[in-house]
Motif scaffolding. Sequence first.
Motif, PDB file in Angstrom:
ATOM      1  N   ILE A  84       0.850  -1.197   0.000  1.00 12.56           N
ATOM      2  CA  ILE A  84       0.000   0.000   0.000  1.00 12.56           C
ATOM      3  C   ILE A  84       0.884   1.243   0.000  1.00 12.56           C
ATOM      4  CG2 ILE A  84      -1.805   1.288   1.236  1.00 12.56           C
ATOM      5  CD1 ILE A  84      -2.522  -1.461   2.583  1.00 12.56           C
ATOM      6  N   PHE A  85       0.859   1.992  -1.089  1.00 11.28           N
ATOM      7  CA  PHE A  85       1.580   3.267  -1.140  1.00 11.28           C
ATOM      8  C   PHE A  85       0.677   4.342  -0.544  1.00 11.28           C
ATOM      9  CE2 PHE A  85       5.369   2.759  -3.843  1.00 11.28           C
ATOM     10  CZ  PHE A  85       5.167   1.472  -4.331  1.00 11.28           C
ATOM     11  N   VAL A  86       1.266   5.222   0.243  1.00  9.46           N
ATOM     12  CA  VAL A  86       0.507   6.365   0.752  1.00  9.46           C
ATOM     13  C   VAL A  86       1.072   7.608   0.073  1.00  9.46           C
ATOM     14  CG1 VAL A  86      -0.127   7.704   2.797  1.00  9.46           C
ATOM     15  CG2 VAL A  86       0.113   5.210   2.961  1.00  9.46           C
ATOM     16  N   SER A  87       0.249   8.217  -0.784  1.00  8.61           N
ATOM     17  CA  SER A  87       0.720   9.356  -1.573  1.00  8.61           C
ATOM     18  C   SER A  87      -0.248  10.528  -1.450  1.00  8.61           C
ATOM     19  CB  SER A  87       0.868   8.920  -3.037  1.00  8.61           C
ATOM     20  OG  SER A  87       1.432   9.954  -3.780  1.00  8.61           O
ATOM     21  N   VAL A  88      -0.630  10.788  -0.211  1.00  8.90           N
ATOM     22  CA  VAL A  88      -1.564  11.892   0.046  1.00  8.90           C
ATOM     23  C   VAL A  88      -0.768  13.189   0.239  1.00  8.90           C
ATOM     24  CG1 VAL A  88      -3.282  10.363   1.063  1.00  8.90           C
ATOM     25  CG2 VAL A  88      -1.556  11.412   2.525  1.00  8.90           C
ATOM     26  N   GLY A  89      -1.448  14.308   0.222  1.00  7.82           N
ATOM     27  CA  GLY A  89      -0.775  15.600   0.377  1.00  7.82           C
ATOM     28  C   GLY A  89      -0.243  15.792   1.795  1.00  7.82           C
ATOM     29  N   THR A  90       0.851  16.559   1.890  1.00 11.31           N
ATOM     30  CA  THR A  90       1.407  16.904   3.210  1.00 11.31           C
ATOM     31  C   THR A  90       1.691  18.419   3.205  1.00 11.31           C
ATOM     32  OG1 THR A  90       3.549  16.217   2.306  1.00 11.31           O
ATOM     33  CG2 THR A  90       2.447  14.673   3.773  1.00 11.31           C
ATOM     34  N   PRO A  91       0.640  19.236   3.070  1.00  5.91           N
ATOM     35  CA  PRO A  91       0.848  20.679   2.931  1.00  5.91           C
ATOM     36  C   PRO A  91       1.347  21.318   4.231  1.00  5.91           C
ATOM     37  CG  PRO A  91      -1.486  20.207   3.194  1.00  5.91           C
ATOM     38  CD  PRO A  91      -0.787  18.882   3.121  1.00  5.91           C
ATOM     39  N   THR A  92       1.749  22.577   4.120  1.00  6.42           N
ATOM     40  CA  THR A  92       2.164  23.304   5.325  1.00  6.42           C
ATOM     41  C   THR A  92       0.932  23.527   6.205  1.00  6.42           C
ATOM     42  OG1 THR A  92       3.831  24.429   3.989  1.00  6.42           O
ATOM     43  CG2 THR A  92       3.325  25.401   6.134  1.00  6.42           C
ATOM     44  N   LYS A  93       1.121  23.334   7.509  1.00  4.20           N
ATOM     45  CA  LYS A  93       0.006  23.514   8.458  1.00  4.20           C
ATOM     46  C   LYS A  93      -0.471  24.963   8.455  1.00  4.20           C
ATOM     47  CE  LYS A  93      -0.826  21.764  12.965  1.00  4.20           C
ATOM     48  NZ  LYS A  93      -0.343  21.651  14.336  1.00  4.20           N
ATOM     49  N   THR A  94      -1.759  25.161   8.476  1.00  3.33           N
ATOM     50  CA  THR A  94      -2.268  26.544   8.465  1.00  3.33           C
ATOM     51  C   THR A  94      -2.900  26.926   9.790  1.00  3.33           C
ATOM     52  OG1 THR A  94      -4.327  25.685   7.561  1.00  3.33           O
ATOM     53  CG2 THR A  94      -2.762  26.622   5.976  1.00  3.33           C
ATOM     54  N   TYR A  95      -2.855  26.030  10.780  1.00  2.00           N
ATOM     55  CA  TYR A  95      -3.540  26.278  12.049  1.00  2.00           C
ATOM     56  C   TYR A  95      -2.695  25.726  13.197  1.00  2.00           C
ATOM     57  CZ  TYR A  95      -4.436  21.406  11.068  1.00  2.00           C
ATOM     58  OH  TYR A  95      -4.247  20.081  10.752  1.00  2.00           O
ATOM     59  N   GLY A  96      -2.970  26.204  14.399  1.00  2.00           N
ATOM     60  CA  GLY A  96      -2.394  25.620  15.619  1.00  2.00           C
ATOM     61  C   GLY A  96      -0.878  25.701  15.697  1.00  2.00           C
ATOM     62  N   HIS A  97      -0.320  24.821  16.518  1.00  2.00           N
ATOM     63  CA  HIS A  97       1.119  24.798  16.764  1.00  2.00           C
ATOM     64  C   HIS A  97       1.877  24.491  15.464  1.00  2.00           C
ATOM     65  CE1 HIS A  97       4.708  24.473  19.179  1.00  2.00           C
ATOM     66  NE2 HIS A  97       4.994  23.349  18.554  1.00  2.00           N
ATOM     67  N   GLY A  98       2.896  25.304  15.162  1.00  2.00           N
ATOM     68  CA  GLY A  98       3.693  25.069  13.948  1.00  2.00           C
ATOM     69  C   GLY A  98       3.043  25.607  12.677  1.00  2.00           C
ATOM     70  N   ALA A  99       1.953  26.373  12.823  1.00  2.00           N
ATOM     71  CA  ALA A  99       1.269  26.914  11.628  1.00  2.00           C
ATOM     72  C   ALA A  99       2.255  27.693  10.768  1.00  2.00           C
ATOM     73  CB  ALA A  99       0.123  27.814  12.054  1.00  2.00           C
ATOM     74  N   GLY A 100       2.170  27.514   9.452  1.00  2.00           N
ATOM     75  CA  GLY A 100       3.050  28.234   8.522  1.00  2.00           C
ATOM     76  C   GLY A 100       4.418  27.597   8.371  1.00  2.00           C
ATOM     77  N   ARG A 101       4.674  26.495   9.063  1.00  2.00           N
ATOM     78  CA  ARG A 101       5.989  25.849   8.981  1.00  2.00           C
ATOM     79  C   ARG A 101       5.874  24.330   8.952  1.00  2.00           C
ATOM     80  NH1 ARG A 101       8.974  30.387  10.411  1.00  2.00           N
ATOM     81  NH2 ARG A 101      11.016  29.778  11.200  1.00  2.00           N
ATOM     82  N   ALA A 102       5.298  23.773  10.002  1.00  2.00           N
ATOM     83  CA  ALA A 102       5.255  22.308  10.113  1.00  2.00           C
ATOM     84  C   ALA A 102       4.392  21.705   9.008  1.00  2.00           C
ATOM     85  CB  ALA A 102       4.683  21.925  11.474  1.00  2.00           C
ATOM     86  N   ALA A 103       4.626  20.435   8.709  1.00  2.00           N
ATOM     87  CA  ALA A 103       3.784  19.737   7.727  1.00  2.00           C
ATOM     88  C   ALA A 103       2.491  19.307   8.412  1.00  2.00           C
ATOM     89  CB  ALA A 103       4.520  18.522   7.184  1.00  2.00           C
ATOM     90  N   ASP A 104       1.399  19.460   7.683  1.00  2.00           N
ATOM     91  CA  ASP A 104       0.101  19.009   8.192  1.00  2.00           C
ATOM     92  C   ASP A 104      -0.023  17.524   7.857  1.00  2.00           C
ATOM     93  OD1 ASP A 104      -2.466  18.531   8.877  1.00  2.00           O
ATOM     94  OD2 ASP A 104      -3.292  20.331   7.941  1.00  2.00           O
ATOM     95  N   LEU A 105      -0.028  16.703   8.904  1.00  2.00           N
ATOM     96  CA  LEU A 105      -0.017  15.255   8.660  1.00  2.00           C
ATOM     97  C   LEU A 105      -1.401  14.625   8.800  1.00  2.00           C
ATOM     98  CD1 LEU A 105       3.353  14.345  10.413  1.00  2.00           C
ATOM     99  CD2 LEU A 105       2.883  14.701   7.986  1.00  2.00           C
TER     100      LEU A 105
END
Length: 460
Positions: A84-105
């Motif tokens: 099973i390949f997982v190829s979903v998006g991992t955009p930059t987080k736009t909310y909460g802790h790490g917003a604007g930097r961390a990856a949204d998982l």
Amino acid sequence: MFKQKICCIGAGYVGGPTMAMIAEKCPHIRVEVVDINEKRIAAWNSDTLPVYEPGLQEIVERNRGKNLFFGTGVEDAIREADIIFVSVGTPTKTYGHGAGRAADLCYIESAARMIARCAKGPKIIVEKSTIPVRTAEAIKTILKANSEEGQFQVLSNPEFLAEGTAIDDLLEPDRILIGGEHTEGGQAALQVLVDVYANWVPRERILTTNLWSSELSKLVANAFLAQRISSINSISALCERTEADVDEVARAIGADSRIGPKFLKASVGFGGSCFQKDLLNLVYLCEHFGLPEVAEYWDQVVKINDWQKSRFAQNIVQALFNTVIGKKVAILGYAFKKDTNDTREAAAGYVCRDLLEEGAQLSIYDPQVKLEGVTQHLLYLGVSQETIDKQVHIAESAEESTKEAHAAAILTEWDEFKTLDWASIYQQMLKPALLFDGRNILPVEETRKLGFDFRPIGKG
Ligand code: NAD
Ligand code: UDX
């Protein structure tokens, strides 16, 4: 009938082309690409694929319905697959802790939970998405808490394709990277995936590492590539002050085999769904692991890129006597690079946003990006629908876009822009006719001879 079954969760710019290539090269494997987005799946099953990529249509048409399938039945596909390949998006987080930097998982987690819920029997889970180092740990924790001992093996297999050249990149990759755990089960799973790629990739190009090196290498590869562009773009500004020519400088330094000639093309700024997101994620990780100096170093690559984009827009305003209110400006190219319909983080969007704020009337032409793509992207950048309705016009051709324009700006290096009839475009523009080349695709002397006030990047 099939020796192996692969399922890929996420039918995007990576999942679609990558799985199409596996299906093409491995007729003995059944490949199913699944997505929760019904519209996207319908497009994969139609004549108009959701992803524009040279050569992709042919590969999909050759294999679709034979051993390549697109569907929305995520749970069934998980149940049946061996890998099973997982190829979903991992955009930059736009909310909460790490917003604007961390990856949204959140998409990774939801995929992992779905696998944990549906899978019966042993499965190999392959992280294809780009994720922060040590994400496999989180995936393993979710899977372990919901399964029998040893049921799941998690591998990291980041994708290095670039949009616009995805098919060539997949056909002849510089390398395939696979990371796995140094356990008996981990190494056995790793070998299964190596054997899939070995159907067309020479063994010596298939690199195997531990999980964490593989995850981190993907972020670092993108950071190094982006860093080269910001480096040359920073020098482009110095060239403009000193009458040096940035393309000549790039050629001179790139001839040094230690530096190399690629990825030294000065531009309006890098775009795309990966570079900025992965750099920001790297910065976040360095901060998280207590390395502020390292974080600051890589953050500067993003800052220079932001500066290059806004510098370009400011140059247009300045050249138009510091006011663009009501003036028609032609925008040639909107995609983040040629040969793709992708607008994510396209430099054109930022330039357009700045010009719209100054009151310009934009006439945008891109061979692949039309009204819906431009509107979505401008809304994402915070431009109001009202502004778009009043100030943005989508042209059907470069000629229509430049007609009676005060200025034109080339923002994507589409090949067709090189061969336009620039003499007649000059005739139909208002004078002085300003032409900004954000990709340095036009010859300087010839273009100036036509009468343009021509402003390439990094040329005095
Ligand atoms: P994308 O947004 O085009 O596609 C992701 C797809 O996943 C979407 O269609 C979405 O509907 C689907 N999805 C999300 N959650 C799901 C779920 N639970 N079940 C089923 N489907 C689900 O993204 P992309 O450009 O293909 O990128 C995917 C990953 O690959 C990212 O991590 C990205 O960083 C990485 N990557 C991208 C590129 C590139 O050039 N685009 C290159 C290398 C790596
Ligand atoms: C990138 C990586 O190249 C790829 O390996 C990874 O898997 C995903 O991210 P992509 O974003 O699709 O691929 O395209 P790329 O060719 O890297 O271009 C990214 C941006 O940099 C584009 O906006 C491009 O125009 C710009 N660029 C590239 C430059 O401005 N100058 C250059 O010399 C090269």
